[in-house]
Every structure is written in C-alpha cells, then in structure tokens.
Design an enzyme around this catalytic site. Structure first.
Site, PDB file in Angstrom:
ATOM      1  N   GLU A  33       9.670  -4.193  10.214  1.00 36.67           N
ATOM      2  CA  GLU A  33      10.035  -2.868   9.718  1.00 36.67           C
ATOM      3  C   GLU A  33      10.555  -1.995  10.859  1.00 36.67           C
ATOM      4  O   GLU A  33       9.878  -1.812  11.874  1.00 36.67           O
ATOM      5  CB  GLU A  33       8.847  -2.183   9.044  1.00 36.67           C
ATOM      6  CG  GLU A  33       9.202  -0.809   8.476  1.00 36.67           C
ATOM      7  CD  GLU A  33       8.167  -0.242   7.528  1.00 36.67           C
ATOM      8  OE1 GLU A  33       8.376   0.890   7.054  1.00 36.67           O
ATOM      9  OE2 GLU A  33       7.153  -0.911   7.270  1.00 36.67           O
ATOM     10  N   GLU A  37      -0.998  -5.644   8.618  1.00 32.08           N
ATOM     11  CA  GLU A  37      -0.180  -5.096   9.687  1.00 32.08           C
ATOM     12  C   GLU A  37      -0.785  -5.398  11.055  1.00 32.08           C
ATOM     13  O   GLU A  37      -2.007  -5.516  11.195  1.00 32.08           O
ATOM     14  CB  GLU A  37      -0.052  -3.575   9.530  1.00 32.08           C
ATOM     15  CG  GLU A  37       0.661  -3.141   8.265  1.00 32.08           C
ATOM     16  CD  GLU A  37       0.768  -1.628   8.142  1.00 32.08           C
ATOM     17  OE1 GLU A  37       1.289  -1.157   7.108  1.00 32.08           O
ATOM     18  OE2 GLU A  37       0.335  -0.902   9.079  1.00 32.08           O
ATOM     19  N   LYS A  57      -1.018  -9.530   2.778  1.00 32.73           N
ATOM     20  CA  LYS A  57      -0.256  -9.050   3.938  1.00 32.73           C
ATOM     21  C   LYS A  57      -1.100  -8.084   4.750  1.00 32.73           C
ATOM     22  O   LYS A  57      -1.857  -7.290   4.180  1.00 32.73           O
ATOM     23  CB  LYS A  57       1.031  -8.337   3.497  1.00 32.73           C
ATOM     24  CG  LYS A  57       1.893  -7.849   4.683  1.00 32.73           C
ATOM     25  CD  LYS A  57       3.227  -7.271   4.239  1.00 32.73           C
ATOM     26  CE  LYS A  57       3.091  -5.875   3.696  1.00 32.73           C
ATOM     27  NZ  LYS A  57       2.666  -4.887   4.734  1.00 32.73           N
ATOM     28  N   ASP A 103      -1.030  -6.257  -0.430  1.00 29.83           N
ATOM     29  CA  ASP A 103      -1.316  -5.602   0.846  1.00 29.83           C
ATOM     30  C   ASP A 103      -2.814  -5.381   1.036  1.00 29.83           C
ATOM     31  O   ASP A 103      -3.506  -4.923   0.116  1.00 29.83           O
ATOM     32  CB  ASP A 103      -0.628  -4.231   0.895  1.00 29.83           C
ATOM     33  CG  ASP A 103       0.416  -4.137   1.990  1.00 29.83           C
ATOM     34  OD1 ASP A 103       0.392  -4.973   2.917  1.00 29.83           O
ATOM     35  OD2 ASP A 103       1.255  -3.231   1.915  1.00 29.83           O
ATOM     36  N   ASP A 148       0.834  -1.203   0.000  1.00 33.00           N
ATOM     37  CA  ASP A 148       0.000   0.000   0.000  1.00 33.00           C
ATOM     38  C   ASP A 148       0.871   1.257   0.000  1.00 33.00           C
ATOM     39  O   ASP A 148       0.367   2.369  -0.079  1.00 33.00           O
ATOM     40  CB  ASP A 148      -0.986   0.001   1.165  1.00 33.00           C
ATOM     41  CG  ASP A 148      -0.321  -0.079   2.534  1.00 33.00           C
ATOM     42  OD1 ASP A 148       0.921  -0.094   2.600  1.00 33.00           O
ATOM     43  OD2 ASP A 148      -1.055  -0.126   3.537  1.00 33.00           O
ATOM     44  N   SER A 149       2.182   1.067   0.029  1.00 34.04           N
ATOM     45  CA  SER A 149       3.119   2.170  -0.193  1.00 34.04           C
ATOM     46  C   SER A 149       2.904   2.805  -1.558  1.00 34.04           C
ATOM     47  O   SER A 149       3.365   3.924  -1.814  1.00 34.04           O
ATOM     48  CB  SER A 149       4.563   1.676  -0.076  1.00 34.04           C
ATOM     49  OG  SER A 149       4.764   0.478  -0.825  1.00 34.04           O
TER      50      SER A 149
END
Length: 277
Positions: free
Chosen positions: A185, A118, A116, A86, A47-48
């Site tokens: 991260e 978080e 993925k 993501d 999602d970056s």
C-alpha cells in the site's frame, strides 16, 4: 456458467503466467454477491469497514466481533471468490497464541479462506505461527493504516533508499515465514516492481503502480459511495452517491405530494367488497 472456488494454487499460477489478479473489498452480503458474480478473484473483508461502513475516523477501533460479523455476511454471498479476512488492530500483536486464536475464529466462525495482517519483518514469527496452525496468511506492508500514527499519517512509504531496503527485506522475510501473498500500500511503483520480481508469491498493489501481480481497491471508493476523502490511487468507475441522493430526494417529494404509492404499487379490492367491511 458458475465458477469453481478460487484457490491459492490458482493465484500462484496466475503470477507465474503473468496474468493479473483482481481483488476487491466487500463488507456485506449484497456487495459480496455482486463482486463474486463479476468474477473478481479475491475478496478482502478489510478493517477499512470501520471507516466506510461504521463511520469510525480510522481502522483502529474495529473489533474482532465486528470483523466476524461482516465476514460472515460476505461469506454467505460468495461462491467462487477467495475470501481474505482482516485481523483488526491488537487482535494479533500481543502474542502468537492470540494471533493464532483470532485467525482461527475468522476461518472457523466466519468462513474466511485466509487472514490478513499488517507489518513487516517484525511480524514474520507471527505469520509463521499462524501458517503452522494451518491458516493461510496474506501480509500487508508499506502504508499500514492500523499504525498510521507511527508513520506520521497516511503517507507514501519507501521513498528513500533506507526505507525502501527495509520494505524489500520485510517482503522477503514474510515470504520466508509462509505468507502466500503480500499487499503493498502506497509505495513507489519502481520499488513495488522490484519486490514483485524478487518474490515467488503474488503481490497486490493499492497505490503501488501497475507492475504488482494484482490490484485491490476499496469498493466504496470504486463506486463513489465514500466522499470523506478520495486517495490519489483511487479511480471512481461510477459515482453512486449523487445518484442515490437524487433518488431519495425524488422519493421524499413524491411521498409528500401524495403521488407515491400509485395504483401500480398498491393492492386493490373492489368497492363492493370494501362496502361489506
């Protein structure tokens, strides 16, 4: 010689054999094709993309539709690399039904191989629900950009004993929940090494030292295409932005001077044929 599709079993085998796993982000067809042809093991459609492709100030505004759009493009450019899509902010936090449904969309509509998300121990039940539905999950702990505000910004996590223990506990809970891989991260290198040694699943570092089972970087950082800021953990292998700007400036100059296009870039006909028009 073309490679076969990378599998989770192969990634696990690399960890057991002490061979490093490579991961790179990609957000479009041509980039994905280049990353795949370079032999990178895994591609993260992160999602970056909200920041490096869409110009958002953070990853928070990214939607499921935007993720699916970019994941589709990436999947069309990949033959061998294992694709991780993501789950964007608020696409999996409301309840497990929502998480499973959106994970399924990334697999079914966008042809990702896994998803993925978080979060630490609090996400274990969500991970388990998605895995139970037959969808592989890569977890992500440490600095979690979607919730950076709660973490007081983009800062290294796990620097004190208490927070380090929480990250270790989270990693183990996520493994127990069925995650096949975990991204670390911005955590201290010794902490990342300790957690990596205690897990049976692969770990991927970004700003987490050299002792993780593999590494990931954002493509635009690696090739020097994103200049808003450069994190400490980034190595720019090439700086494309100045080169591209130089090419664009040269193009502008030649068009304005009338030197482009030249005869070699034009389709010609004889004067005789032209006179008949």
């Amino acid at each position: 010689m073309s490679r076969k599709k990378v599998t989770i079993a192969e990634l696990n085998q690399k960890k057991k054999q002490g061979k490093k796993i490579t991961m790179m982000t990609a957000y479009d067809y041509p980039t994905a094709n280049l990353v795949d042809e370079a032999g990178i093991d895994t591609i993260l459609v992160g999602d970056s993309l909200g920041m490096v492709m869409l110009g958002y100030e953070s990853t928070v505004p990214v939607t499921m539709e935007e993720m699916i759009h970019h994941c589709k493009a990436v999947s069309r450019g990949v033959k061998s690399s294992f694709i991780i899509g993501d789950l964007p902010f608020m696409s999996y936090q409301i309840n497990t039904d929502q998480a499973v449904e959106n994970s399924g969309r990334l697999i079914k509509e966008a042809a990702c191989d896994s998803v993925k998300l978080e979060g630490g121990s609090e996400m274990a039940s969500t991970v388990n629900a998605i895995v139970t539905a037959g969808i592989p999950v890569c977890a992500h702990i440490g600095l979690t950009p979607q919730t950076a505000t709660m973490l007081s910004g983009f800062r290294v996590q796990g620097k004190d004993t208490e927070s380090a223990r929480k990250l270790l506990e989270s990693a183990k809970d996520l493994e127990d929940a069925g995650a096949f891989m975990i991204v670390f991260e911005c955590i201290p290198d010794l902490l990342a090494a300790r957690i990596t040694a205690e897990l049976s699943i692969p770990t991927i570092g970004i700003g987490a030292g050299k002792d993780c089972d593999g590494q990931v970087l954002v493509y635009h950082d690696l090739v020097g295409l994103f200049e808003r800021f450069i994190p400490k953990f980034v190595k720019q292998y090439i700086r494309l932005s100045p080169m591209i700007k130089e090419a664009l400036t040269q193009y502008k100059t030649e068009v304005e001077a009338g030197t482009f296009p030249g005869p070699e870039h034009s389709f010609t006909m004889s004067q005789e044929e032209a006179d008949k028009i």
